[in-house]
Design an enzyme around this catalytic site. Structure first.
Site, mmCIF file in Angstrom:
data_model
loop_
_atom_site.group_PDB
_atom_site.id
_atom_site.type_symbol
_atom_site.label_atom_id
_atom_site.label_comp_id
_atom_site.label_asym_id
_atom_site.label_seq_id
_atom_site.Cartn_x
_atom_site.Cartn_y
_atom_site.Cartn_z
ATOM 1 N N ASP A 20 0.869 -0.969 0.098
ATOM 2 C CA ASP A 20 0.141 0.126 -0.030
ATOM 3 C C ASP A 20 0.945 1.173 0.173
ATOM 4 O OD1 ASP A 20 -2.480 1.208 0.084
ATOM 5 O OD2 ASP A 20 -2.714 1.102 2.202
ATOM 6 N N HIS B 237 -10.045 3.952 -1.809
ATOM 7 C CA HIS B 237 -9.591 4.152 -0.530
ATOM 8 C C HIS B 237 -10.444 4.527 0.636
ATOM 9 C CE1 HIS B 237 -5.108 3.388 -1.509
ATOM 10 N NE2 HIS B 237 -5.638 3.213 -2.700
ATOM 11 N N GLY B 238 -10.025 4.526 1.844
ATOM 12 C CA GLY B 238 -10.824 5.286 2.789
ATOM 13 C C GLY B 238 -11.939 4.481 3.126
HETATM 14 P P1 13P Z 1 -9.097 3.233 6.055
HETATM 15 O O1 13P Z 1 -8.062 3.358 7.088
HETATM 16 O O2 13P Z 1 -10.136 4.492 6.302
HETATM 17 O O3 13P Z 1 -9.950 2.212 6.054
HETATM 18 O O4 13P Z 1 -8.518 3.297 4.747
HETATM 19 C C1 13P Z 1 -7.577 2.192 4.190
HETATM 20 C C2 13P Z 1 -6.949 2.540 2.965
HETATM 21 O O5 13P Z 1 -7.502 3.287 1.884
HETATM 22 C C3 13P Z 1 -5.701 2.092 2.848
HETATM 23 O O6 13P Z 1 -4.826 2.747 1.535
#
Ligand code: 13P
Length: 286
Positions: free
Chosen positions: A82, A207-208
Site C-alpha cells: 500500500d 481508499h478510505g
Molecule cells: P481506511 O483506513 O479509512 O480504512 O482506509 C484504508 C486505505 O485506504 C488504505 O490505503
C-alpha cells in the site's frame, strides 16, 4: 487456487461489478485471520501491507509469513504494497514476490509522478507484478504516509492521461474519501469514478473504506471500484478486542495468551467477513 496476480482478481471483479476487500494487516495474527475469513466466505482477497508494517516486521519475515500461510489456500489471494513513495522499498518488495504495489508519488508534480510511475510499471511487469497509481493525495495519515490537509485535485483529463500513459492496472482517485475515522459521513464524488471508468476502462481503487455506508460501497462498486481498501477498521477491531479481553482477564485474574489470540482473531475474522459480504465478493472464489 493459490496466490494469483492482482489483475486476475481485479479484472473479474470489475467485469462482474463486485468489490474485492483489500485489507491492511499488521502482524501474523491479523494476516491469518483475514485469510481465514476469505476461505470461510469463498472469496478472493487482497492483503495489503503498509511500508510501516514491512519495516516493523521485516520484509523477509513478512513475506515468509505470507508464503507459509497461503500455501495450499483454496481461494485467490494477492499481496499488495500500500501507499509507497519510496522506490527502494518498491523494488525490494517486487523482488521478494509482492504481487502489486501502489507507487504513491501524489505529493509530487504530476509530470514527475508520471515519469516515475512509467518506470515502476516497467519494473513491475518484469517481475510479473501489477501497479496501482495515484496523482491526488487521499486525505489523512495512514501509517505515517499522507497528510490531514485535503490535497490538490486534478482535472479528469489529467487523470485519464496519467492512466493511459503509465499503463497502471488500477487507479486511486481522490473523491472526497479519507483515511482514518470520518467525523461525519463523507460526501463522495461518485460521478468521477464513472467518468474515469468510461474514459479508461481501468478499475478504480476505493481508499478510505472504513466508515463508508453500505449504500456508498454498493454504488461505488457498481460504478467500477473493484478494489476496496480497509485499514482503520482492522486496527480498531484489533486494539478494541485486545482491550476488552485484557480488561476481563484483569478482572478475573486469568492470564492465558492463547485465549487472547483466539478472541482477537475471531473479532478480526468477523470484521473481514462483514466487508467481504457487503462488497458482494462472498462465493466468488474460482
Ligand atoms: P481506511 O483506513 O479509512 O480504512 O482506509 C484504508 C486505505 O485506504 C488504505 O490505503
Amino acid at each position: 487456487m493459490p496466490v494469483v496476480p492482482l489483475k486476475e482478481i481485479l479484472d473479474r471483479a470489475f467485469r462482474e461489478r463486485y468489490g474485492v476487500a483489500a485489507i491492511n494487516v499488521v502482524n501474523d495474527l491479523t494476516l491469518e485471520a483475514v485469510l481465514a475469513a476469505a476461505v470461510e466466505q469463498r472469496a478472493p482477497l487482497i492483503v495489503q501491507t503498509s511500508v510501516k508494517t514491512v519495516r516493523a516486521i521485516g520484509l523477509d519475515v513478512l513475506f515468509g509469513l505470507w508464503r507459509t500461510m497461503t500455501a495450499g489456500i483454496e481461494v485467490p489471494v494477492s499481496l499488495h504494497l500500500d501507499h509507497c513513495p519510496d522506490r527502494r522499498v518498491i523494488s525490494e518488495c517486487l523482488r521478494a514476490g509482492w504481487n502489486s504495489v501502489l507507487f504513491d508519488a501524489s505529493s509530487r508534480p504530476v509530470a514527475e509522478n508520471l515519469r516515475e510511475t512509467i518506470e515502476v510499471v516497467a519494473e513491475a511487469r518484469a517481475a510479473g507484478a501489477h501497479v496501482e497509481g495515484e496523482i491526488e493525495a487521499i486525505t489523512g495519515v495512514e501509517d505515517d504516509v499522507g497528510s490531514d490537509e485535503p490535497g490538490r485535485r486534478e482535472s479528469l483529463e489529467v487523470a485519464v492521461d496519467f492512466i493511459r500513459r503509465t499503463g497502471v492496472d488500477v487507479f486511486a482517485p481522490a473523491i472526497g474519501n479519507a483515511h482514518g475515522v470520518y467525523v461525519a459521513e463523507p460526501t463522495l464524488d461518485a460521478q468521477r469514478v464513472s467518468d474515469l471508468v468510461a474514459a479508461t476502462g481501468v478499475p478504480v481503487a476505493l481508499h478510505g473504506g472504513t466508515g463508508m455506508t453500505t449504500e456508498q460501497f454498493t454504488d461505488l462498486i457498481s460504478r467500477g471500484c473493484a478494489k476496496v481498501n480497509i485499514s482503520t477498521a482492522l486496527k480498531v477491531t484489533f486494539m478494541r478486542s485486545n482491550l476488552d479481553f485484557l480488561r476481563a482477564a484483569e478482572a478475573g485474574g486469568r492470564w492465558d495468551p492463547p485465549s487472547l489470540f483466539r478472541h482477537v482473531s475471531a473479532a478480526v475474522r468477523e470484521m473481514a467477513a462483514g466487508y467481504i459480504t457487503t462488497f458482494g465478493s462472498a462465493g466468488k472464489a474460482w
